[in-house]
Structures are given as structure tokens and as C-alpha cells.
Design an enzyme around this catalytic site. Structure first.
Site, PDB file in Angstrom:
ATOM      1  N   THR A  36       9.423  -9.246  -7.501  1.00  0.00           N
ATOM      2  CA  THR A  36      10.344  -9.727  -8.832  1.00  0.00           C
ATOM      3  C   THR A  36       9.627 -10.675  -9.446  1.00  0.00           C
ATOM      4  OG1 THR A  36      12.038 -10.052  -8.254  1.00  0.00           O
ATOM      5  CG2 THR A  36      12.216  -7.979  -8.029  1.00  0.00           C
ATOM      6  N   THR A 134      25.801 -14.168   1.914  1.00  0.00           N
ATOM      7  CA  THR A 134      25.731 -15.777   1.342  1.00  0.00           C
ATOM      8  C   THR A 134      27.707 -15.861   1.402  1.00  0.00           C
ATOM      9  OG1 THR A 134      26.624 -16.799  -1.326  1.00  0.00           O
ATOM     10  CG2 THR A 134      26.578 -14.104  -0.959  1.00  0.00           C
ATOM     11  N   ASP A 135      27.771 -17.311   1.560  1.00  0.00           N
ATOM     12  CA  ASP A 135      29.413 -17.541   1.082  1.00  0.00           C
ATOM     13  C   ASP A 135      30.598 -17.311   0.319  1.00  0.00           C
ATOM     14  OD1 ASP A 135      28.416 -19.061  -0.911  1.00  0.00           O
ATOM     15  OD2 ASP A 135      29.096 -21.017   0.043  1.00  0.00           O
ATOM     16  N   GLU A 136      29.997 -16.885  -0.583  1.00  0.00           N
ATOM     17  CA  GLU A 136      30.461 -16.232  -2.345  1.00  0.00           C
ATOM     18  C   GLU A 136      30.870 -14.936  -1.914  1.00  0.00           C
ATOM     19  OE1 GLU A 136      28.129 -16.833  -5.864  1.00  0.00           O
ATOM     20  OE2 GLU A 136      26.467 -18.157  -5.128  1.00  0.00           O
ATOM     21  N   TYR A 160      27.072 -10.879  -8.349  1.00  0.00           N
ATOM     22  CA  TYR A 160      26.454 -10.741  -7.389  1.00  0.00           C
ATOM     23  C   TYR A 160      26.562 -10.788  -5.864  1.00  0.00           C
ATOM     24  CZ  TYR A 160      24.063 -14.095  -4.486  1.00  0.00           C
ATOM     25  OH  TYR A 160      23.703 -14.295  -2.756  1.00  0.00           O
ATOM     26  N   LYS A 164      26.369  -8.123  -2.170  1.00  0.00           N
ATOM     27  CA  LYS A 164      26.786  -8.943  -1.832  1.00  0.00           C
ATOM     28  C   LYS A 164      27.963  -8.312  -0.272  1.00  0.00           C
ATOM     29  CE  LYS A 164      23.488 -11.044  -0.119  1.00  0.00           C
ATOM     30  NZ  LYS A 164      21.985 -10.627  -0.036  1.00  0.00           N
TER      31      LYS A 164
END
Ligand SMILES: NC(=O)c1ccc[n+]([C@@H]2O[C@H](COP(=O)([O-])OP(=O)(O)OC[C@H]3O[C@@H](n4cnc5c(N)ncnc54)[C@H](O)[C@@H]3O)[C@@H](O)[C@H]2O)c1
Length: 356
Positions: A36, A134-136, A160, A164
Site C-alpha cells: 500500500t 497496539t496499546d490503543e 483504527y 485492531k
């Protein structure tokens, strides 16, 4: 020789992992990446002639192509990093995040399950599916709250992070329901060489040296934990070989910083290295410009990495101060790569196709 299939290996963290595996492992590496705007073969130019490395330009949304890859390459370990990864892009256009980060993960899990169910003996024992997250996914942390642990609740804020988080749930379900031997790692913000220029740290460095405004969301008081990408690659290597099946591991750098402090640190490093000021600029700090905050912007992420430290003996080696100086020096010396990937991004946006 073991075969490790790395998805998203032409991106920032995937390429760091592949470079790490080429030097610190004896495995063969199959890089599954559809290239991408964020994936570039130039990122792997230092290792792409190695006989243990092979690129397969395949989209993880293409299930028949994934089945073909599994039967051709017969991987022992899959490390899954391919994703749409930029929060701002997920706010502008969430659809591709759902497609790649959720439907793509579903495809990959199904292809892996199909492959795993046909395995016997040692190859079945060896097989691992390692999902990089991810920590998000844990959402917004108040300034005085304890850092995220592996048992923190999921509360993603952005499209996002939600995509995840969905993927993490799918991976857990495939382990619990079908017995797929999975591992999950949730990591804090990475920085370092080969970082796509749209992300905060490379953006600040490149804007500063080109005399462009350095945009900071709101007051810049959002706090992130920062991890040097090569420390992350070492952690992934450790988990993929030694992680306990069905476990998740939080990975962090013990380096919480406010965004504004990250930005001023970079300006300080540029001054200390005596990088020439662009015309009309007397101090890099003068380029800092506060812009309207991102919608739904989380105030703080922080990671409790004691599980991986205790169980697998991993600790970050780089401090933020040493890592940021290495990173600034790298970007100062790799203007061609930055220009190449930015041009390729512009060409893709114009429908002209990538060149890097
Ligand atoms: N960058 C960070 O700070 C950070 C922190 C924690 C977790 N993560 C996770 O680590 C992983 C890698 O992040 P990154 O920063 O290297 O991302 P990146 O955007 O730099 O790279 C992503 C790679 O995936 C490829 N890709 C995207 N969609 C694909 C598809 N449909 N099929 C095949 N390939 C595809 C891209 O071409 C690119 O090479 C992601 O899963 C991300 O969520 C990143």
C-alpha cells in the site's frame, strides 16, 4: 530451517523485524505485503538479495492467494503485522481499516486454521500465529491511572483502534474455539529508522529541516509511551519463539512523554547537531504550530510491560534520548528514501501507482 511468514514486512515495524531475523535467526522469511502507500520495497533494500528472504506481493484480503501461500511456503510461524496503521487516515476513511484490519485478519486466521488442521507431529507442535496489536485498543488513560496491563479492559476510541481491538478478539476466539496456537502482542508507539513520514516523529524532523510548520494537536499534552523499533523487533522475536500459547504480552519502552516534549526534544537535537536552519528560521522551535485537536484524541497511553519482562526476560535497550538522536541522524542521512516514499504516496493518491 524454519519458515517465518511476516505480513506487512515492507512497512515500518515489519521491515525492522525482517532485518532483525536476517541477522539474529536462521529462518527463511516470506514477506507477505501488497505494498500500500505505507509499504515500500526500498525499505528492505539492504537485505532483499538475501537467499533466505522472499517477497510475496499479496493482499491479505485475498483468501485464495493466502491459501496458495500457505501450501507453497509451509510456514512454521506467522507474524501478522499488515494493517492500515494511521489514526488520522482512519478518521477520514474508516472503510479500508475495517477491510484490512478486521476482514483481512479473519481471512488470515481461516487460511492459518485450514493449514494448521492439516499438520501433524512436530510441524503441528511448532506452528504459531502471532498477531501484532497496539496499546490503543485499551483506550484513554487518565493522567494518574495505572498503566495498561494484559487484563485491562478494551475501550478503543478511534476507528483504527476499534479495528485492531476487533482483530484481537478474533484471534482470541480462533485460539479458544479452534485451538489455533496464537500469541498477541500489544505495543506502545514505535519510532526509529524507516518510519513513514506521515507519523509524528518523522514528520517533525522532516518539516523542521525543510522549514515547514511543525503541527502539534491542541496543546500537545497527550502522553504516549515511546519504544525504539529495534527493541520492538527483539521483543517480537522473543515472543514468537518463546511466548506461551494463548497469551498476550504488552510491550513498552518505559518512556512516557507529552507530544509537545517529544517535539521540543527533536528541535533540541537538531540544534545540538548544528543542522543548518532553513532560510528565514532562527530556531527550529519557532516552527511549532498548534492546530485543532484530533477528534476523540486519547489523553494518555502507558504500558505495564512486566509480564514480558518477567516471563521472557525482554527489556528495552534504548532510552528515548539515545533512540531519538539515532532517529534524527538516520532521517538526516536518508533524504532520498523519504523523498521516494512521499512521491510514491502522492502518485498513489493521484491514481498513478507507486514507484518506490
Ligand atoms: N507504528 C506503531 O507505533 C505501532 C504500535 C503498536 C502496534 N502497531 C501495529 O504494528 C503493525 C505494523 O505497524 P507499522 O507502523 O509498521 O505499519 P505501516 O503502516 O508502516 O506498515 C503496514 C504494512 O502493511 C502492508 N499492508 C497494508 N494493508 C495490507 C493488506 N491488505 N495486505 C497486505 N499488506 C498490507 C502495507 O503495505 C505496509 O507495508 C500494525 O499492525 C500496527 O497496528 C504499530
Amino acid at each position: 530451517m524454519q519458515t517465518v511468514m511476516v505480513t506487512g514486512g515492507a512497512g515500518f515495524i515489519g521491515s525492522a523485524l525482517i532485518r532483525h531475523l536476517i541477522t539474529h535467526d536462521t529462518c527463511r522469511i516470506i514477506n507477505v505485503d501488497c505494498l500500500t502507500y505505507a509499504g515500500h520495497t526500498a525499505t528492505l533494500q539492504d537485505i532483499d538479495q538475501d537467499p533466505r528472504y522472499q517477497l510475496e506481493q499479496v493482499d491479505i484480503r485475498d483468501r485464495p492467494a493466502l491459501d496458495r501461500l500457505f501450501s507453497t511456503w509451509q510456514p512454521d510461524i506467522v507474524v501478522h503485522l499488515a494493517a492500515e496503521s494511521h489514526v488520522d487516515r482512519s478518521i477520514d476513511g474508516p472503510a479500508v481499516f475495517i477491510d484490512t484490519n478486521i476482514v483481512g485478519v479473519f481471512n488470515l486466521l481461516e487460511a492459518a486454521r485450514h493449514w494448521y488442521e492439516g499438520l501433524e507431529g512436530e510441524s503441528r507442535e511448532r506452528f504459531r500465529f502471532h498477531h501484532v496489536s497496539t496499546d490503543e485498543v485499551f483506550g484513554d488513560l487518565s493522567p494518574d491511572a495505572a498503566p495498561f496491563s494484559e487484563t485491562s479492559s478494551y475501550a478503543p476510541s478511534s476507528p483504527y483502534a476499534a479495528s485492531k481491538a476487533s482483530a484481537d478478539h478474533l484471534v482470541r476466539a480462533w485460539q479458544r474455539t479452534y485451538g489455533l496456537p496464537t500469541l498477541i502482542t500489544n505495543c506502545s508507539n514505535n519510532y526509529g529508522p524507516w518510519h513513514f513520514p506521515e507519523k509524528l516523529i518523522p514528520l517533525v524532523i522532516l518539516n523542521a529541516i525543510q522549514g515547514r510548520a511543525i503541527p502539534v494537536y491542541g496543546e500537545g499534552h497527550q502522553i504516549r509511551d515511546w519504544l525504539f523499533v529495534e527493541d520492538h523487533a527483539r521483543a517480537l522475536h522473543r515472543v514468537m519463539h518463546e511466548g506461551v500459547i494463548g497469551s498476550s504480552y504488552n510491550i513498552g519502552g518505559h518512556e512516557e512523554r507529552r507530544n509537545i516534549d517529544v517535539v521540543t526534544t527533536i528541535c533540541d537535537v537538531l540544534e545540538r547537531l548544528e543542522v543548518p536552519h532553513p532560510e528565514g528560521v532562527t530556531r527550529f522551535h519557532d516552527l511549532i504550530t498548534h492546530v485543532a485537536d484530533r477528534p476523540g484524541h486519547d489523553r494518555r497511553y502507558a504500558i505495564d510491560a512486566s509480564h514480558i519482562e518477567r516471563e521472557l526476560g525482554w527489556r528495552p535497550q534504548e532510552s528515548f534520548e539515545s533512540g531519538i538522536e539515532k532517529t534524527v541522524r538516520w532521517f538526516l542521512n536518508h533524504g532520498d528514501w523519504c523523498q521516494g516514499v512521499e512521491n510514491a504516496d502522492t502518485r498513489q493518491r493521484q491514481g498513478l501507482g507507486a514507484t518506490a
